[in-house]
Design a protein around this motif. Structure first.
Motif, PDB file in Angstrom:
ATOM      1  N   SER A 154       0.797  -1.236   0.000  1.00  0.00           N
ATOM      2  CA  SER A 154       0.000   0.000   0.000  1.00  0.00           C
ATOM      3  C   SER A 154       0.824   1.276   0.000  1.00  0.00           C
ATOM      4  O   SER A 154       0.299   2.355  -0.303  1.00  0.00           O
ATOM      5  CB  SER A 154      -0.928   0.016   1.219  1.00  0.00           C
ATOM      6  N   LEU A 155       2.113   1.200   0.338  1.00  0.00           N
ATOM      7  CA  LEU A 155       2.919   2.403   0.520  1.00  0.00           C
ATOM      8  C   LEU A 155       3.014   3.296  -0.714  1.00  0.00           C
ATOM      9  O   LEU A 155       2.820   4.518  -0.603  1.00  0.00           O
ATOM     10  CB  LEU A 155       4.323   2.027   1.019  1.00  0.00           C
ATOM     11  N   PRO A 156       3.312   2.794  -1.923  1.00  0.00           N
ATOM     12  CA  PRO A 156       3.422   3.697  -3.075  1.00  0.00           C
ATOM     13  C   PRO A 156       2.171   4.540  -3.294  1.00  0.00           C
ATOM     14  O   PRO A 156       2.256   5.755  -3.542  1.00  0.00           O
ATOM     15  CB  PRO A 156       3.667   2.737  -4.238  1.00  0.00           C
ATOM     16  N   ALA A 157       1.000   3.923  -3.174  1.00  0.00           N
ATOM     17  CA  ALA A 157      -0.240   4.674  -3.356  1.00  0.00           C
ATOM     18  C   ALA A 157      -0.459   5.675  -2.228  1.00  0.00           C
ATOM     19  O   ALA A 157      -0.947   6.790  -2.456  1.00  0.00           O
ATOM     20  CB  ALA A 157      -1.423   3.705  -3.433  1.00  0.00           C
ATOM     21  N   LEU A 158      -0.078   5.302  -0.998  1.00  0.00           N
ATOM     22  CA  LEU A 158      -0.210   6.219   0.133  1.00  0.00           C
ATOM     23  C   LEU A 158       0.641   7.466  -0.064  1.00  0.00           C
ATOM     24  O   LEU A 158       0.191   8.593   0.169  1.00  0.00           O
ATOM     25  CB  LEU A 158       0.218   5.517   1.430  1.00  0.00           C
ATOM     26  N   LEU A 159       1.884   7.272  -0.477  1.00  0.00           N
ATOM     27  CA  LEU A 159       2.777   8.406  -0.684  1.00  0.00           C
ATOM     28  C   LEU A 159       2.268   9.321  -1.788  1.00  0.00           C
ATOM     29  O   LEU A 159       2.327  10.557  -1.681  1.00  0.00           O
ATOM     30  CB  LEU A 159       4.186   7.904  -1.018  1.00  0.00           C
ATOM     31  N   GLU A 160       1.762   8.737  -2.854  1.00  0.00           N
ATOM     32  CA  GLU A 160       1.244   9.539  -3.963  1.00  0.00           C
ATOM     33  C   GLU A 160      -0.009  10.293  -3.537  1.00  0.00           C
ATOM     34  O   GLU A 160      -0.175  11.483  -3.853  1.00  0.00           O
ATOM     35  CB  GLU A 160       0.932   8.618  -5.151  1.00  0.00           C
ATOM     36  N   ARG A 161      -0.876   9.628  -2.798  1.00  0.00           N
ATOM     37  CA  ARG A 161      -2.145  10.241  -2.392  1.00  0.00           C
ATOM     38  C   ARG A 161      -1.926  11.386  -1.418  1.00  0.00           C
ATOM     39  O   ARG A 161      -2.674  12.367  -1.423  1.00  0.00           O
ATOM     40  CB  ARG A 161      -3.045   9.184  -1.753  1.00  0.00           C
ATOM     41  N   HIS A 162      -0.887  11.282  -0.588  1.00  0.00           N
ATOM     42  CA  HIS A 162      -0.669  12.296   0.447  1.00  0.00           C
ATOM     43  C   HIS A 162       0.557  13.157   0.142  1.00  0.00           C
ATOM     44  O   HIS A 162       1.164  13.716   1.059  1.00  0.00           O
ATOM     45  CB  HIS A 162      -0.529  11.613   1.808  1.00  0.00           C
ATOM     46  N   ARG A 163       0.898  13.286  -1.113  1.00  0.00           N
ATOM     47  CA  ARG A 163       1.971  14.186  -1.528  1.00  0.00           C
ATOM     48  C   ARG A 163       1.577  15.619  -1.171  1.00  0.00           C
ATOM     49  O   ARG A 163       0.479  16.093  -1.504  1.00  0.00           O
ATOM     50  CB  ARG A 163       2.188  14.061  -3.031  1.00  0.00           C
ATOM     51  N   SER A 182      13.537  -4.074   4.606  1.00  0.00           N
ATOM     52  CA  SER A 182      13.239  -2.680   4.920  1.00  0.00           C
ATOM     53  C   SER A 182      12.685  -1.935   3.719  1.00  0.00           C
ATOM     54  O   SER A 182      13.015  -2.244   2.571  1.00  0.00           O
ATOM     55  CB  SER A 182      14.508  -1.961   5.413  1.00  0.00           C
ATOM     56  N   LEU A 183      11.848  -0.931   4.030  1.00  0.00           N
ATOM     57  CA  LEU A 183      11.328   0.008   3.035  1.00  0.00           C
ATOM     58  C   LEU A 183      11.810   1.394   3.421  1.00  0.00           C
ATOM     59  O   LEU A 183      11.645   1.818   4.570  1.00  0.00           O
ATOM     60  CB  LEU A 183       9.794  -0.022   3.022  1.00  0.00           C
ATOM     61  N   PHE A 184      12.415   2.106   2.476  1.00  0.00           N
ATOM     62  CA  PHE A 184      12.904   3.460   2.721  1.00  0.00           C
ATOM     63  C   PHE A 184      12.103   4.452   1.880  1.00  0.00           C
ATOM     64  O   PHE A 184      11.884   4.220   0.681  1.00  0.00           O
ATOM     65  CB  PHE A 184      14.394   3.570   2.378  1.00  0.00           C
ATOM     66  N   PHE A 185      11.688   5.555   2.516  1.00  0.00           N
ATOM     67  CA  PHE A 185      10.922   6.591   1.814  1.00  0.00           C
ATOM     68  C   PHE A 185      11.099   7.902   2.568  1.00  0.00           C
ATOM     69  O   PHE A 185      11.829   7.958   3.569  1.00  0.00           O
ATOM     70  CB  PHE A 185       9.444   6.190   1.717  1.00  0.00           C
TER      71      PHE A 185
END
Length: 307
Positions: A154-163, A182-185
């Motif tokens: 879900s992370l890629p969509a979350l980051l895009e939605r809350h840019r 690990s996931l880095f963002f």
């Protein structure tokens, strides 16, 4: 625990705990103040400092036992924007928002479970920390394997939605270290964040012992029983004070865990009946991580087994 380091098991006397319990408590206290490899103050097994060793060689290794990282601090431009973003992406909630010591124009605290983050408003013209694993550091949050898989999808969509701005980085870097993934963002201010999981628990403690080391030790016996023998750093709240809402027992437990009803609590008494009642009462009041540990003997045995 350190204050009780010189407790010695007395000979049985009227009104004193049984010798076996006294010996067990002595081992418990002694072990809590001296971990593996720590220096003894004197006597057999004392570690002697070599003549050419630095002065710090002879310092005891167990003066401080850290329970967990208390919080991480992030410099941000806008507290409200960061709070909303952390809530939407990482599920962070306000923490001590009504406490003037932890909230204001330049500071806000947020948390998810035991992970706390202090948001510090950057002075005008000062750039935020540029996250880098090789130079300036980052902030990491640990989750279960199952949570990690769900979050990864879900992370890629979350980051895009809350840019927040068009310039904000929304890419995700995934790393696999065999035993750890690990996931880095990045957050809206460019702070690098990590969500990580481990394939196995990197701990020498058993699951039960690890729970006890982080839990509030809640003694629900009578005040008289508590005065006769008690575990160091345990909180005495007789179970009748939990049953009687006017007695303030629930409020005392809530204050001891700083308002966190998900905090681990190990309730115990003499035989497990009163602690079972205490567990049920606390759960009825919204506490979600209470275990019935029956009595002092079981706690001492469980901690001793991990050493």
């Amino acid at each position: 625990l350190a204050q009780a380091a010189h407790f010695a098991p007395p000979r049985a006397a009227a009104g004193s705990p049984a010798p076996s319990l006294a010996r067990a408590m002595h081992r418990f206290l002694r072990g809590a103040c001296r971990g593996p490899g720590a220096q003894l103050r004197s006597g057999v097994g004392a570690v002697r400092r070599p003549r050419d060793a630095p002065a710090f060689f002879c310092l005891p290794r167990r003066w401080l036992r850290i329970e967990r990282l208390d919080h991480a601090a992030l410099g941000v431009r806008d507290l409200q924007v960061s709070k909303c973003w952390l809530s939407a992406v990482l599920g962070m909630e306000p923490f001590r928002a009504d406490d003037p010591h932890f909230a204001g124009d330049d500071l806000a605290m947020v948390r998810n479970g035991a992970a706390c983050v202090a948001l510090l408003r950057l002075p005008g013209g000062e750039a935020p920390l540029e996250g880098s694993r090789s130079q300036k550091g980052h902030c990491a949050f640990r989750v279960s394997n199952e949570e990690f898989e769900t979050f990864r999808r879900s992370l890629p969509a979350l980051l895009e939605r809350h840019r927040v701005t068009p310039e904000q980085k929304v890419d995700v870097e995934e790393q696999d270290y065999d035993v750890q993934r690990s996931l880095f963002f990045h957050d809206p201010d460019g702070n690098e964040l990590e969500v990580t999981t481990w394939d196995s628990e990197p701990s020498e403690d058993s699951e039960a012992s690890a729970f006890l080391r982080s839990a509030l030790l809640l003694d629900v016996r009578t005040a008289g029983e508590f005065r006769q023998v008690a575990l160091p750093k345990s909180l005495s709240v007789p179970h009748v004070d939990l049953l009687d809402e006017s007695a303030g027992g629930i409020e005392r437990v809530l204050a001891a865990v700083e308002g966190d009803k998900s905090a681990p609590i190990a309730a115990f008494c003499a035989a497990g009946v009163r602690s079972a009642t205490a567990k049920a009462v606390l759960e009825a009041h919204g506490f979600t991580n209470v275990q019935n540990w029956v009595n002092i003997e079981k706690i001492l045995y469980s901690v001793g087994q991990s050493r």
